[in-house]
Design a protein around this motif. Structure first.
Motif: not given
Length: 375
Positions: A340-358
């Motif tokens: 459960n903790n891992a799922r939350q972390l991927t949403r917060q720090l490893f989101d595809a939209n954030l990567m694409v924006q950068k």
């Protein structure tokens, strides 16, 4: 940013096999194809070229682009790359993987085309063969000034580059991988008997052998291990499973395109490896709510926080890996908490939209600088 004419971006990667770097290239192409005219160049046809072709993106082959160090092939590959650049006239070249990074940056310099390089894992990382490490370090030091931007997929990779004098604080930028937050099946952490899975190529960098030896120590648990992937060490690992007496408890699945479905059926994800950049396979497991047990090397601790989103162990440490697995097998509630903790972390720090924006911000800066130079 919208342009009057779509800028042309050429992606270059050494191999078209199934791997983290290839998945990253595919994600970028899929996201940028609406606003950019995209081309992909690689050495051979494979899963990446197949998937990219389905997006109606042009694919080009540079036949002499290979991982092996052979000067005659390198010169021909550079000529092939220059010819391709002159043909499609890209506004930006984005190179991925070590050999493609070398060939693309030399060709781009000769062609006067700005190039961005993503280091998915430096070729001079500790654990790589000594000759490869030395050659890679020399090459990266020489080629770093030719790069408009050097993207590291982990802070560990950035610090390593700075330590060895590759690039500088201005040229190096960390952009973590991001994966899409797509609807998918979430693993049932309490399922019995538990299934364990490792998704990785069978080659020198990965260490399935340590996993097999750890599994052999867990004879008191009714578990099954799935190993997805193919490569040069596959037959060795099959023989090892037989010699350890665990062949009936291990399935060698080969290359798979249904990894999300496999993860949804698993209770523990394992990644044993000698060195890494930032494994996408771990992020995919975390997104599916599967607790991760992984080697504590390079960028992995930036994904897996020990005791919170997974468990870490030293490289080649069979005993520690077996202890971690034994603990999670005995405590399904811990598997659920970590997942459960891992799922939350991927949403917060490893989101595809954030990567694409950068990455798009980098493209826009490169294009703006190109306009200034022309003026």
């Amino acid at each position: 940013m919208k342009y009057s004419k779509k800028p042309v971006v050429l992606y270059i990667i050494t191999k078209s096999e199934l791997g983290g770097a290839q998945k990253n290239v595919y994600d970028l192409i899929e996201n940028f194809r609406k606003d950019y005219q995209i081309h992909l160049a690689t050495s051979q046809l494979g899963l990446l070229t197949e998937f990219v072709s389905d997006l109606d993106v042009a694919v080009h082959l540079i036949s002499n682009l290979s991982r092996d160090i052979k000067l005659s092939s390198e010169f021909i590959a550079i000529k092939e790359c220059i010819s391709l650049i002159n043909k499609i006239k890209p506004d930006i070249i984005h190179a991925h993987s070590s050999k493609a990074g070398v060939i693309a940056r030399i060709a781009a310099c000769i062609s006067k085309t700005p190039v961005v390089f993503t280091a998915h894992g430096w070729g001079f990382t500790q654990g790589t063969p000594p000759l490869q490490r030395t050659v890679a370090l020399i090459a990266e030091k020489l080629l770093a000034p030719l790069s408009a931007k050097l993207i590291c997929v982990s802070e560990s990779g950035r610090q390593q580059a700075l330590k060895f004098g590759v690039g500088n604080k201005n040229s190096l930028q960390v952009i973590h991988y991001g994966i899409a937050n797509i609807p998918l099946c979430i693993a049932n952490s309490s399922q019995q008997p538990p299934r364990l899975i490792m998704v990785a190529r069978f080659q020198g960098q990965k260490d399935q052998a340590t996993v097999l030896r750890a599994i052999a120590q867990l004879s008191n648990h009714p578990i099954h291990l799935d190993l997805a992937g193919s490569g040069s060490s596959l037959e060795f690992c099959k023989d090892l499973a037989h010699s350890l007496g665990i062949a009936e408890r291990v399935s060698f699945l080969g290359d798979r395109t249904d990894v999300p479905d496999l993860l949804a059926q698993s209770q523990i994800f394992i990644l044993s490896t000698h060195y890494e950049g930032l494994p996408i396979s771990i992020l995919e497991a975390m997104r599916a709510g599967v607790p991760v047990v992984a080697t504590s090397v390079n960028g992995i601790p930036e994904e897996v926080e020990h005791g919170k989103t997974g468990l870490l162990f030293p490289a080649k440490d069979i005993e520690q890996l077996a202890q971690h697995l034994n603990y999670l097998l005995q405590h399904p509630e811990e598997r659920e908490r970590l997942g459960n903790n891992a799922r939350q972390l991927t949403r917060q720090l490893f989101d595809a939209n954030l990567m694409v924006q950068k990455i798009e911000a980098i493209y826009e800066r490169v294009l703006a600088d190109k306009v200034k130079i022309k003026r």
